[in-house]
Design a protein around this motif. Structure first.
Motif, mmCIF file in Angstrom:
data_model
loop_
_atom_site.group_PDB
_atom_site.id
_atom_site.type_symbol
_atom_site.label_atom_id
_atom_site.label_comp_id
_atom_site.label_asym_id
_atom_site.label_seq_id
_atom_site.Cartn_x
_atom_site.Cartn_y
_atom_site.Cartn_z
ATOM 1 N N GLN A 181 0.826 -1.210 0.000
ATOM 2 C CA GLN A 181 0.000 0.000 0.000
ATOM 3 C C GLN A 181 0.860 1.259 0.000
ATOM 4 O O GLN A 181 0.566 2.225 -0.719
ATOM 5 C CB GLN A 181 -0.911 0.005 1.220
ATOM 6 N N LYS A 182 1.922 1.264 0.791
ATOM 7 C CA LYS A 182 2.807 2.428 0.844
ATOM 8 C C LYS A 182 3.483 2.653 -0.504
ATOM 9 O O LYS A 182 3.599 3.796 -0.968
ATOM 10 C CB LYS A 182 3.854 2.241 1.936
ATOM 11 N N ARG A 183 3.929 1.578 -1.143
ATOM 12 C CA ARG A 183 4.560 1.723 -2.457
ATOM 13 C C ARG A 183 3.553 2.235 -3.493
ATOM 14 O O ARG A 183 3.899 3.057 -4.349
ATOM 15 C CB ARG A 183 5.152 0.386 -2.904
ATOM 16 N N GLU A 184 2.335 1.747 -3.400
ATOM 17 C CA GLU A 184 1.309 2.185 -4.361
ATOM 18 C C GLU A 184 0.996 3.662 -4.190
ATOM 19 O O GLU A 184 0.836 4.407 -5.166
ATOM 20 C CB GLU A 184 0.053 1.331 -4.175
ATOM 21 N N GLN A 185 0.904 4.114 -2.934
ATOM 22 C CA GLN A 185 0.635 5.527 -2.683
ATOM 23 C C GLN A 185 1.788 6.398 -3.177
ATOM 24 O O GLN A 185 1.570 7.461 -3.767
ATOM 25 C CB GLN A 185 0.394 5.745 -1.190
ATOM 26 N N ALA A 186 3.023 5.960 -2.945
ATOM 27 C CA ALA A 186 4.178 6.724 -3.425
ATOM 28 C C ALA A 186 4.204 6.774 -4.950
ATOM 29 O O ALA A 186 4.508 7.817 -5.549
ATOM 30 C CB ALA A 186 5.470 6.103 -2.888
ATOM 31 N N ALA A 187 3.873 5.654 -5.604
ATOM 32 C CA ALA A 187 3.834 5.628 -7.069
ATOM 33 C C ALA A 187 2.751 6.555 -7.604
ATOM 34 O O ALA A 187 2.933 7.221 -8.631
ATOM 35 C CB ALA A 187 3.603 4.199 -7.559
ATOM 36 N N TRP A 188 1.621 6.619 -6.892
ATOM 37 C CA TRP A 188 0.542 7.513 -7.326
ATOM 38 C C TRP A 188 0.965 8.974 -7.219
ATOM 39 O O TRP A 188 0.693 9.776 -8.126
ATOM 40 C CB TRP A 188 -0.703 7.273 -6.484
ATOM 41 N N VAL A 189 1.650 9.333 -6.141
ATOM 42 C CA VAL A 189 2.103 10.714 -5.964
ATOM 43 C C VAL A 189 3.068 11.093 -7.091
ATOM 44 O O VAL A 189 2.956 12.167 -7.709
ATOM 45 C CB VAL A 189 2.762 10.893 -4.589
ATOM 46 N N GLU A 190 4.027 10.210 -7.407
ATOM 47 C CA GLU A 190 4.975 10.493 -8.484
ATOM 48 C C GLU A 190 4.261 10.603 -9.827
ATOM 49 O O GLU A 190 4.600 11.454 -10.663
ATOM 50 C CB GLU A 190 6.036 9.395 -8.536
ATOM 51 N N SER A 191 3.270 9.747 -10.043
ATOM 52 C CA SER A 191 2.523 9.795 -11.298
ATOM 53 C C SER A 191 1.745 11.102 -11.426
ATOM 54 O O SER A 191 1.693 11.712 -12.503
ATOM 55 C CB SER A 191 1.575 8.600 -11.378
ATOM 56 N N GLU A 192 1.146 11.567 -10.329
ATOM 57 C CA GLU A 192 0.411 12.825 -10.364
ATOM 58 C C GLU A 192 1.344 14.012 -10.608
ATOM 59 O O GLU A 192 1.009 14.933 -11.357
ATOM 60 C CB GLU A 192 -0.337 13.022 -9.041
#
Length: 240
Positions: A181-192
């Motif tokens: 979950q933490k990796r997914e949230q970090a990936a989402w922030v970078e994608s945004e």
């Protein structure tokens, strides 16, 4: 007299055809004269060349930003799949742990242990823990605790040890799920962030082309439409 009249009537169609040809030629000449004449292109000034050069540089930067945004969105999608897989693994471990807990409600028969039985129980615990670690069901830190008997009693009955081991697997699966979950949230922030940068660069590229309108445009309406395409933009996602 009849011969003259005959010659006159025969020459009328020929004269009409000649007049039609003359009128058609005059009409063609008039249309040609009415056509607008494009002025010869004037040489670009240094300022106009700078504007075009800047527009090309921003367009290249926008293309690179689009590639970065697409890559980060793919990484985010992969992270989402890992979250789903981690949850399924935890759900399975939780189900098996609850089954073991329910089975432990029935007490074991107490009897005198045979010589060497404690060693057999310890051997069973070590082998089961090593197999679970090999299958990535528990971490190396958990395996070290089992082998060092930190928080583990190797003399317990194998049924009890199996229940404790399944609880350890459940805890490890939960930890993996939280990390995913933490990796997914970090990936989402970078994608945004990459999507925001892409939108800014595309707006700047469009503005640069407008500023260089006196020079030759590098692309037409289709290029402008592509600059606002949202195909590689990640969907907006909010976290509490």
């Amino acid at each position: 007299m009849e011969t003259a009249l005959h010659s006159f009537f025969v020459s009328i169609p020929q004269a009409a055809a000649l007049w039609l040809v003359i009128l058609l030629a005059i009409a063609v000449a008039a249309v040609y004269v009415a056509l607008p004449r494009s002025a010869p292109p004037r040489p670009l000034t240094e300022a106009e060349r700078d504007k075009l050069r800047f527009a090309d540089e921003v367009a290249v930067a926008a293309e690179r930003a689009a590639a970065t945004a697409a890559r980060l969105r793919a990484e985010w999608a992969t992270a989402q799949e890992q979250v789903d897989a981690a949850w399924l693994a935890f759900d399975e471990a939780d189900r098996r742990s609850r089954e073991t807990t329910q089975a432990a409600a029935f007490p074991l028969m107490s009897r005198r242990r045979k010589p060497g039985e404690n060693a057999d129980r310890q051997r069973y615990l070590h082998h089961a823990a090593i197999a679970a670690c090999r299958n990535r069901e528990i971490s190396m830190a958990q395996l070290n605790d089992v082998l060092a008997h930190r928080g583990w009693n190797p003399r317990l009955h194998p049924v009890v040890q199996e229940g404790l081991l399944r609880n350890a697997i459940r805890a490890h699966r939960m930890s993996q799920y939280e990390d995913a979950q933490k990796r997914e949230q970090a990936a989402w922030v970078e994608s945004e962030l990459a999507a925001d940068a892409l939108r800014s660069l595309r707006a700047e590229a469009a503005a640069a082309i407008v500023r260089s309108a006196t020079a030759e445009e590098p692309a037409g309406d289709e290029w402008f439409a592509d600059q606002w395409a949202t195909g590689e933009m990640p969907a907006t996602k909010a976290y509490a």
